[in-house]
Design a protein around this motif. Structure first.
Motif, PDB file in Angstrom:
ATOM      1  N   ALA A 152      54.994 -14.211   9.271  1.00 42.75           N
ATOM      2  CA  ALA A 152      56.354 -13.738   9.521  1.00 42.75           C
ATOM      3  C   ALA A 152      56.530 -13.490  11.023  1.00 42.75           C
ATOM      4  N   THR A 153      57.756 -13.678  11.524  1.00 37.80           N
ATOM      5  CA  THR A 153      58.019 -13.545  12.962  1.00 37.80           C
ATOM      6  C   THR A 153      57.535 -12.202  13.505  1.00 37.80           C
ATOM      7  N   THR A 154      57.660 -11.130  12.717  1.00 39.39           N
ATOM      8  CA  THR A 154      57.242  -9.794  13.170  1.00 39.39           C
ATOM      9  C   THR A 154      55.747  -9.738  13.504  1.00 39.39           C
ATOM     10  N   ALA A 155      54.958 -10.662  12.944  1.00 39.29           N
ATOM     11  CA  ALA A 155      53.499 -10.629  13.155  1.00 39.29           C
ATOM     12  C   ALA A 155      53.042 -11.606  14.241  1.00 39.29           C
ATOM     13  N   HIS A 156      53.966 -12.382  14.844  1.00 41.38           N
ATOM     14  CA  HIS A 156      53.556 -13.419  15.806  1.00 41.38           C
ATOM     15  C   HIS A 156      52.873 -12.851  17.050  1.00 41.38           C
ATOM     16  N   ALA A 157      53.505 -11.827  17.670  1.00 35.59           N
ATOM     17  CA  ALA A 157      53.014 -11.353  18.976  1.00 35.59           C
ATOM     18  C   ALA A 157      51.566 -10.883  18.876  1.00 35.59           C
TER      19      ALA A 157
ATOM     20  N   ARG B 105      68.795 -15.520  15.855  1.00 29.94           N
ATOM     21  CA  ARG B 105      67.385 -15.390  16.237  1.00 29.94           C
ATOM     22  C   ARG B 105      66.496 -16.440  15.581  1.00 29.94           C
ATOM     23  N   GLU B 106      66.831 -16.866  14.359  1.00 29.09           N
ATOM     24  CA  GLU B 106      65.944 -17.783  13.627  1.00 29.09           C
ATOM     25  C   GLU B 106      66.491 -19.214  13.551  1.00 29.09           C
ATOM     26  N   SER B 107      67.830 -19.392  13.593  1.00 33.51           N
ATOM     27  CA  SER B 107      68.402 -20.737  13.459  1.00 33.51           C
ATOM     28  C   SER B 107      68.916 -21.282  14.788  1.00 33.51           C
TER      29      SER B 107
ATOM     30  N   LEU C 212      56.008 -20.523   3.224  1.00 35.79           N
ATOM     31  CA  LEU C 212      56.630 -21.841   3.101  1.00 35.79           C
ATOM     32  C   LEU C 212      56.100 -22.830   4.140  1.00 35.79           C
ATOM     33  N   ILE C 213      56.266 -22.502   5.414  1.00 40.01           N
ATOM     34  CA  ILE C 213      55.887 -23.497   6.425  1.00 40.01           C
ATOM     35  C   ILE C 213      54.380 -23.481   6.685  1.00 40.01           C
ATOM     36  N   GLY C 214      53.717 -22.331   6.461  1.00 39.23           N
ATOM     37  CA  GLY C 214      52.253 -22.284   6.624  1.00 39.23           C
ATOM     38  C   GLY C 214      51.579 -23.228   5.643  1.00 39.23           C
TER      39      GLY C 214
ATOM     40  N   VAL D  20      52.088 -21.601  17.667  1.00 37.18           N
ATOM     41  CA  VAL D  20      52.813 -20.540  16.957  1.00 37.18           C
ATOM     42  C   VAL D  20      54.202 -21.036  16.593  1.00 37.18           C
ATOM     43  N   GLU D  21      54.562 -20.844  15.344  1.00 38.06           N
ATOM     44  CA  GLU D  21      55.911 -21.252  14.920  1.00 38.06           C
ATOM     45  C   GLU D  21      56.969 -20.495  15.727  1.00 38.06           C
ATOM     46  N   LYS D  22      58.144 -21.096  15.830  1.00 37.59           N
ATOM     47  CA  LYS D  22      59.249 -20.414  16.499  1.00 37.59           C
ATOM     48  C   LYS D  22      59.748 -19.286  15.614  1.00 37.59           C
TER      49      LYS D  22
ATOM     50  N   SER E 238      46.053 -13.064  -2.615  1.00 36.87           N
ATOM     51  CA  SER E 238      45.990 -14.049  -3.707  1.00 36.87           C
ATOM     52  C   SER E 238      46.517 -15.410  -3.225  1.00 36.87           C
ATOM     53  N   ARG E 239      47.539 -15.383  -2.376  1.00 31.61           N
ATOM     54  CA  ARG E 239      48.060 -16.643  -1.804  1.00 31.61           C
ATOM     55  C   ARG E 239      46.992 -17.281  -0.913  1.00 31.61           C
ATOM     56  N   ALA E 240      46.316 -16.450  -0.101  1.00 25.96           N
ATOM     57  CA  ALA E 240      45.276 -16.971   0.789  1.00 25.96           C
ATOM     58  C   ALA E 240      44.152 -17.600  -0.030  1.00 25.96           C
TER      59      ALA E 240
ATOM     60  N   CYS F 222      44.170 -17.162   6.392  1.00 24.57           N
ATOM     61  CA  CYS F 222      44.368 -15.776   5.967  1.00 24.57           C
ATOM     62  C   CYS F 222      45.858 -15.528   5.754  1.00 24.57           C
ATOM     63  N   ASP F 223      46.154 -14.587   4.892  1.00 19.44           N
ATOM     64  CA  ASP F 223      47.532 -14.169   4.643  1.00 19.44           C
ATOM     65  C   ASP F 223      47.473 -12.726   4.188  1.00 19.44           C
ATOM     66  N   ILE F 224      48.524 -11.987   4.504  1.00 16.56           N
ATOM     67  CA  ILE F 224      48.583 -10.587   4.094  1.00 16.56           C
ATOM     68  C   ILE F 224      48.548 -10.503   2.557  1.00 16.56           C
TER      69      ILE F 224
ATOM     70  N   ALA G 286      59.044 -34.962  12.393  1.00 11.94           N
ATOM     71  CA  ALA G 286      58.931 -34.263  13.694  1.00 11.94           C
ATOM     72  C   ALA G 286      57.824 -33.213  13.642  1.00 11.94           C
ATOM     73  N   TYR G 287      57.697 -32.480  12.501  1.00 11.69           N
ATOM     74  CA  TYR G 287      56.599 -31.511  12.367  1.00 11.69           C
ATOM     75  C   TYR G 287      55.252 -32.231  12.449  1.00 11.69           C
ATOM     76  N   ASP G 288      55.153 -33.419  11.821  1.00 11.67           N
ATOM     77  CA  ASP G 288      53.889 -34.178  11.878  1.00 11.67           C
ATOM     78  C   ASP G 288      53.542 -34.509  13.329  1.00 11.67           C
TER      79      ASP G 288
HETATM   80  P1  NAP Z   1      57.347 -16.945   4.632  1.00  7.12           P
HETATM   81  O1  NAP Z   1      57.501 -17.962   3.559  1.00  7.12           O
HETATM   82  O2  NAP Z   1      57.822 -15.554   4.422  1.00  7.12           O
HETATM   83  O3  NAP Z   1      55.778 -16.912   5.025  1.00  7.12           O
HETATM   84  C1  NAP Z   1      55.213 -16.001   5.923  1.00  7.12           C
HETATM   85  C2  NAP Z   1      53.828 -15.643   5.386  1.00  7.12           C
HETATM   86  O4  NAP Z   1      53.132 -14.826   6.343  1.00  7.12           O
HETATM   87  C3  NAP Z   1      53.914 -14.844   4.084  1.00  7.12           C
HETATM   88  O5  NAP Z   1      52.924 -15.304   3.192  1.00  7.12           O
HETATM   89  C4  NAP Z   1      53.626 -13.413   4.570  1.00  7.12           C
HETATM   90  O6  NAP Z   1      53.123 -12.590   3.542  1.00  7.12           O
HETATM   91  C5  NAP Z   1      52.586 -13.713   5.635  1.00  7.12           C
HETATM   92  N1  NAP Z   1      52.354 -12.628   6.593  1.00  7.12           N
HETATM   93  C6  NAP Z   1      53.220 -11.688   7.042  1.00  7.12           C
HETATM   94  N2  NAP Z   1      52.588 -10.875   7.930  1.00  7.12           N
HETATM   95  C7  NAP Z   1      51.313 -11.337   8.055  1.00  7.12           C
HETATM   96  C8  NAP Z   1      50.191 -10.950   8.821  1.00  7.12           C
HETATM   97  N3  NAP Z   1      50.235  -9.879   9.633  1.00  7.12           N
HETATM   98  N4  NAP Z   1      49.017 -11.648   8.690  1.00  7.12           N
HETATM   99  C9  NAP Z   1      48.945 -12.701   7.855  1.00  7.12           C
HETATM  100  N5  NAP Z   1      49.990 -13.123   7.085  1.00  7.12           N
HETATM  101  C10 NAP Z   1      51.153 -12.462   7.196  1.00  7.12           C
HETATM  102  O7  NAP Z   1      58.040 -17.448   5.977  1.00  7.12           O
HETATM  103  P2  NAP Z   1      58.202 -18.951   6.503  1.00  7.12           P
HETATM  104  O8  NAP Z   1      59.539 -19.454   6.124  1.00  7.12           O
HETATM  105  O9  NAP Z   1      57.000 -19.753   6.167  1.00  7.12           O
HETATM  106  O10 NAP Z   1      58.275 -18.679   8.091  1.00  7.12           O
HETATM  107  C11 NAP Z   1      57.108 -18.295   8.817  1.00  7.12           C
HETATM  108  C12 NAP Z   1      57.417 -18.459  10.314  1.00  7.12           C
HETATM  109  O11 NAP Z   1      57.714 -19.839  10.573  1.00  7.12           O
HETATM  110  C13 NAP Z   1      58.640 -17.657  10.797  1.00  7.12           C
HETATM  111  O12 NAP Z   1      58.389 -17.199  12.103  1.00  7.12           O
HETATM  112  C14 NAP Z   1      59.772 -18.688  10.829  1.00  7.12           C
HETATM  113  O13 NAP Z   1      60.746 -18.430  11.804  1.00  7.12           O
HETATM  114  C15 NAP Z   1      58.990 -19.958  11.174  1.00  7.12           C
HETATM  115  N6  NAP Z   1      59.649 -21.183  10.629  1.00  7.12           N
HETATM  116  C16 NAP Z   1      59.892 -22.212  11.476  1.00  7.12           C
HETATM  117  C17 NAP Z   1      60.552 -23.331  11.003  1.00  7.12           C
HETATM  118  C18 NAP Z   1      60.852 -24.455  11.940  1.00  7.12           C
HETATM  119  O14 NAP Z   1      61.794 -25.194  11.683  1.00  7.12           O
HETATM  120  N7  NAP Z   1      60.096 -24.672  13.007  1.00  7.12           N
HETATM  121  C19 NAP Z   1      60.910 -23.427   9.657  1.00  7.12           C
HETATM  122  C20 NAP Z   1      60.584 -22.359   8.819  1.00  7.12           C
HETATM  123  C21 NAP Z   1      59.961 -21.237   9.300  1.00  7.12           C
HETATM  124  P3  NAP Z   1      54.194 -11.685   2.706  1.00  7.12           P
HETATM  125  O15 NAP Z   1      55.147 -12.664   2.058  1.00  7.12           O
HETATM  126  O16 NAP Z   1      53.348 -10.951   1.726  1.00  7.12           O
HETATM  127  O17 NAP Z   1      54.890 -10.820   3.719  1.00  7.12           O
END
Ligand code: NAP
Length: 333
Positions: A73-78, A168-170, A12-14, A93-95, A39-41, A34-36, A276-278
């Motif tokens: 996804a947050t699990t992959a950030h570190a 943790r996320e909100s 979504l946010i990527g 890096v996104e929060k 097809s999305r990538a 890149c994305d896991i 704000a994101y811009d």
């Molecule tokens: P999402 O829609 O699930 O997107 C995450 C993407 O990353 C999915 O396409 C996922 O693939 C992919 N992915 C997972 N592990 C990966 C890896 N090791 N390498 C490459 N790609 C990988 O989530 P999202 O809502 O966009 O959120 C993403 C991050 O942004 C989160 O950390 C979230 O907290 C943050 N976020 C921040 C805000 C803000 O207000 N600042 C708003 C929204 C999100 P799969 O779906 O196949 O797992």
């Protein structure tokens, strides 16, 4: 100079960040993705003419890029952020910075070993004009001494939310806003729980009321309600000894008719915080071009996740939990 950006994670946010880097941020180009989910990538990469790479490691090491955006996804950030620091790549890096405070500390340690900041964390509220106006007012002493802060964070629906995930996320957005606006650390946290909404997923405590006390004695409440049904509504009010400053989250337009007034409600965070994101990504691209990282740091990412962890631990007991943090390293003074 055009900053050549590689984006890891295209959900979504990527996808949103790819679009804004291409169309609304000056001085940047998305050259690799890149994305896991390959097809999305492929779909997003081909639509913007970017290289499509298989893994985050391959992207970070590529000579085609100057800097990296991590929106996986947050699990992959570190792992991704640590790879960027090893490769000496500036990274947005996104929060949250990472899933646990220990992972955040690993990032802080790696950045300190590198010797200068490379990381900006996506706490975009700092780039929202309403929050920035409150910050300016506080810094100018216009509110006197801050005493209380009230926050509301409501989403329309969150079918996959968990009780801990809400914090943790909100609530982590408010945790960063508290630390930034007040320029104080948070020393204790507590969660108080009303009956769950009938619209909350089974077993999820929604809404929640988090209470924080800062090192300067400010008492802060945050209502988090992820399944409010009506819209996205973020509000903040700081009460000082000589005045108050507030952001009303409903929207800009107000309609009045005989005997009533009504206003628009944002459907989601993308419309409320789009500008704000811009600004946030523009500031990051400008800092990469200038060779000096600015904005929310790894330290801010660590502090917010540390506070969030303690807040989560109050969910079970609803008791006050003291927050222990390491001393702030000089790199983040
Ligand atoms: P999402 O829609 O699930 O997107 C995450 C993407 O990353 C999915 O396409 C996922 O693939 C992919 N992915 C997972 N592990 C990966 C890896 N090791 N390498 C490459 N790609 C990988 O989530 P999202 O809502 O966009 O959120 C993403 C991050 O942004 C989160 O950390 C979230 O907290 C943050 N976020 C921040 C805000 C803000 O207000 N600042 C708003 C929204 C999100 P799969 O779906 O196949 O797992």
């Amino acid at each position: 100079m055009t900053v050549r950006v590689g984006v890891i994670g295209l959900g979504l946010i990527g996808a949103d960040h790819v679009a804004r880097l291409r169309s609304r941020v000056a001085g940047a180009d998305v050259v690799a993705v890149c994305d896991i989910d390959s097809s999305r990538a492929k779909a997003i990469g081909e639509s913007v003419g970017a290289l499509v790479l298989s893994t985050a490691t391959e992207l970070v090491r590529s000579d085609a890029i100057d800097a990296v955006v991590v929106t996986s996804a947050t699990t992959a950030h570190a792992e991704a952020v640590l790879a960027c620091i090893t490769a000496k790549r500036p990274v947005f890096v996104e929060k949250p910075l990472a899933q646990t405070a220990q992972e955040c500390l690993d990032i802080v340690s790696a950045e300190m070993a590198h010797g200068e900041r490379l990381v900006q964390v996506g706490f975009m509220r700092r780039f929202d004009p309403g929050y920035a106006a409150i910050k300016a007012s506080l810094d100018a002493g216009e509110l006197g001494v801050p005493l209380l802060m009230h926050n509301i964070h409501r989403n329309r629906t969150a079918p996959t939310a968990t009780s801990a995930g809400l914090i943790r996320e909100s609530v982590i957005h408010e945790i960063d806003a508290i630390r930034w606006l007040l320029a104080q650390e948070i020393q204790s946290a507590q969660v108080a729980l009303p009956r769950p909404s009938p619209h909350a997923p089974q077993g999820v405590r929604d809404p929640q009321l988090a209470l924080f006390r800062t090192t300067g004695g400010v008492l802060v409440d945050v209502e988090c309600f992820a399944n409010s049904q009506y819209g996205y509504d973020v509000r903040c009010e700081v009460v000082g000894s000589t005045g108050t400053a507030a952001i009303d989250g409903h929207g800009d337009a107000i309609w009045t008719r005989v005997g009533s007034a009504s206003r628009s409600v944002h459907r989601d965070w993308r419309s409320r915080f789009g500008p704000a994101y811009d600004r946030e990504l523009q500031a990051w691209v400008d800092s990469v071009a200038a060779g000096e990282a600015t904005g929310p740091s790894s330290w801010d990412g660590y502090a917010a996740t540390r506070v969030a962890e303690s807040t989560v631990s109050s969910l079970a007991t609803e008791r006050i939990v003291a927050i222990e943090m390491i001393e702030r390293p000089a790199l983040y003074a």
